[in-house]
Design a protein around this motif. Sequence first.
Motif, PDB file in Angstrom:
ATOM      1  N   SER A   1      -3.345  19.708  -7.496  1.00  0.00           N
ATOM      2  CA  SER A   1      -2.831  19.065  -6.285  1.00  0.00           C
ATOM      3  C   SER A   1      -3.691  17.830  -6.054  1.00  0.00           C
ATOM      4  N   ALA A   2      -3.048  16.725  -5.735  1.00  0.00           N
ATOM      5  CA  ALA A   2      -3.791  15.465  -5.634  1.00  0.00           C
ATOM      6  C   ALA A   2      -3.119  14.528  -4.660  1.00  0.00           C
ATOM      7  N   VAL A   3      -3.885  13.523  -4.251  1.00  0.00           N
ATOM      8  CA  VAL A   3      -3.317  12.430  -3.470  1.00  0.00           C
ATOM      9  C   VAL A   3      -3.884  11.127  -4.016  1.00  0.00           C
ATOM     10  N   GLN A   4      -2.997  10.153  -4.183  1.00  0.00           N
ATOM     11  CA  GLN A   4      -3.381   8.829  -4.655  1.00  0.00           C
ATOM     12  C   GLN A   4      -3.170   7.811  -3.548  1.00  0.00           C
ATOM     13  N   PHE A   5      -4.097   6.868  -3.442  1.00  0.00           N
ATOM     14  CA  PHE A   5      -3.966   5.728  -2.544  1.00  0.00           C
ATOM     15  C   PHE A   5      -3.808   4.498  -3.440  1.00  0.00           C
TER      16      PHE A   5
ATOM     17  N   SER B   1       2.213  15.812 -14.609  1.00  0.00           N
ATOM     18  CA  SER B   1       2.310  15.809 -13.160  1.00  0.00           C
ATOM     19  C   SER B   1       3.482  14.960 -12.683  1.00  0.00           C
ATOM     20  N   ALA B   2       3.835  15.180 -11.421  1.00  0.00           N
ATOM     21  CA  ALA B   2       4.906  14.424 -10.778  1.00  0.00           C
ATOM     22  C   ALA B   2       4.451  14.049  -9.381  1.00  0.00           C
ATOM     23  N   GLY B   3       4.917  12.907  -8.895  1.00  0.00           N
ATOM     24  CA  GLY B   3       4.503  12.465  -7.575  1.00  0.00           C
ATOM     25  C   GLY B   3       5.539  11.572  -6.923  1.00  0.00           C
ATOM     26  N   TYR B   4       5.255  11.258  -5.658  1.00  0.00           N
ATOM     27  CA  TYR B   4       6.173  10.416  -4.893  1.00  0.00           C
ATOM     28  C   TYR B   4       5.370   9.381  -4.122  1.00  0.00           C
ATOM     29  N   SER B   5       5.791   8.119  -4.195  1.00  0.00           N
ATOM     30  CA  SER B   5       5.122   7.026  -3.504  1.00  0.00           C
ATOM     31  C   SER B   5       5.743   6.798  -2.130  1.00  0.00           C
ATOM     32  N   ILE B   6       4.907   6.874  -1.102  1.00  0.00           N
ATOM     33  CA  ILE B   6       5.348   6.612   0.263  1.00  0.00           C
ATOM     34  C   ILE B   6       4.806   5.253   0.692  1.00  0.00           C
TER      35      ILE B   6
ATOM     36  N   GLN C   1      -8.399  14.686  -6.598  1.00  0.00           N
ATOM     37  CA  GLN C   1      -7.644  15.781  -7.205  1.00  0.00           C
ATOM     38  C   GLN C   1      -8.431  17.077  -7.188  1.00  0.00           C
ATOM     39  N   LYS C   2      -7.741  18.155  -6.825  1.00  0.00           N
ATOM     40  CA  LYS C   2      -8.274  19.509  -6.927  1.00  0.00           C
ATOM     41  C   LYS C   2      -7.454  20.263  -7.958  1.00  0.00           C
ATOM     42  N   SER C   3      -8.137  20.848  -8.944  1.00  0.00           N
ATOM     43  CA  SER C   3      -7.468  21.626  -9.984  1.00  0.00           C
ATOM     44  C   SER C   3      -7.780  23.098  -9.747  1.00  0.00           C
ATOM     45  N   TRP C   4      -6.740  23.857  -9.431  1.00  0.00           N
ATOM     46  CA  TRP C   4      -6.892  25.259  -9.045  1.00  0.00           C
ATOM     47  C   TRP C   4      -6.852  26.151 -10.279  1.00  0.00           C
TER      48      TRP C   4
ATOM     49  N   PHE D   1       0.846  -1.191   0.000  1.00  0.00           N
ATOM     50  CA  PHE D   1       0.000   0.000   0.000  1.00  0.00           C
ATOM     51  C   PHE D   1       0.881   1.241   0.000  1.00  0.00           C
ATOM     52  N   TYR D   2       0.522   2.233  -0.840  1.00  0.00           N
ATOM     53  CA  TYR D   2       1.275   3.480  -0.929  1.00  0.00           C
ATOM     54  C   TYR D   2       0.325   4.674  -0.819  1.00  0.00           C
ATOM     55  N   ILE D   3       0.826   5.763  -0.249  1.00  0.00           N
ATOM     56  CA  ILE D   3       0.194   7.079  -0.366  1.00  0.00           C
ATOM     57  C   ILE D   3       1.072   7.914  -1.274  1.00  0.00           C
ATOM     58  N   GLU D   4       0.453   8.567  -2.288  1.00  0.00           N
ATOM     59  CA  GLU D   4       1.222   9.268  -3.310  1.00  0.00           C
ATOM     60  C   GLU D   4       0.734  10.709  -3.483  1.00  0.00           C
ATOM     61  N   PRO D   5       1.393  11.702  -2.864  1.00  0.00           N
ATOM     62  CA  PRO D   5       1.078  13.096  -3.173  1.00  0.00           C
ATOM     63  C   PRO D   5       1.530  13.431  -4.592  1.00  0.00           C
TER      64      PRO D   5
END
Length: 212
Positions: free
Chosen positions: A44-48, A202-207, A63-66, A22-26
Motif C-alpha cells: 500500500s502506498a501513496v505518491q505525491f 501495482s496499480a494506482g490512480y492520480s487525483i 510505501q508499506k509492504s505488508w 500536482f497529483y496525489i496517487e494512492p
Amino acid sequence: MRKILPLLLVINLSAFNCIAQFYIEPVIGYQIDMNQSGFNQINSAVQFTFKKSSGYEFILLVQKSWALSHVSNDSAFTANPLLPLYTAAQKTILPGSFSFSAGHRIVLAGKNSVNKLSLLINTGLTAQQIKVSYRYDKNNYTLLNPDETQNKLSIFISGGVEYMRLLKSGRLFFQINVSSPPAGRAFKYPSSFQLMAPINLSAGYSIPIKKK
C-alpha cells in the motif's frame, strides 16, 4: 551513507522548479522477492507527483509492504533416549518493509496521447524487517543454528515501466518495478534467507490537486 543521502536529496529537490500540476496517487500492489522463493508482500502506498512538463514528472513515494507469512519446517533434536531423535519445528517467516523514495516518471511514448508509456526511476531509504518464529517442543528439543529475526535500514534503488491512461478526471496507471536490496553488508548473523530484492506489480490512480 551519510554522504550519499544529501547528494540524492539535492538532485531530487531540484526537480521541484516550474511545477505545472500536482497529483496525489494512492497505489496498491503485490510483490515477490527475487532472492528467495516464498517471500511475498501486499503493498500500500501513496505518491505525491509534481508534473513539470508533458514528458516529465517528479515523484515522492511512501510505501508499506505488508508481510505474507512463509511457513516451512526445520528439524529440532534431543539427547533424551526416550524420545525420537528429532522432530519437526514449524518455522514462520514474516518479511515486511517500509520505504520512502524520490523518483522520476519519464514519458517514453504517447507524450501527447491519452495512453502513455513511461520509465520509472527511484532512489530512497528502505527498512526491512524479516521476523522469524518457531513452533516445537522447546522443553525437550533444541534447534541447531536457528534463523533469527533480522532488520536492515539502508538506501536502495528501483526502476520499472508504467502504462498510464488519461481519464476525464484523473489518471489510471499500472506499473512493474524491480528494486535492489538495501545497500551495505548483509546480516551479521548467518541466515537461511537474504535481504529482499522485490519485483512489484501495482496499480494506482492520480487525483489532480493543483494547477497553475
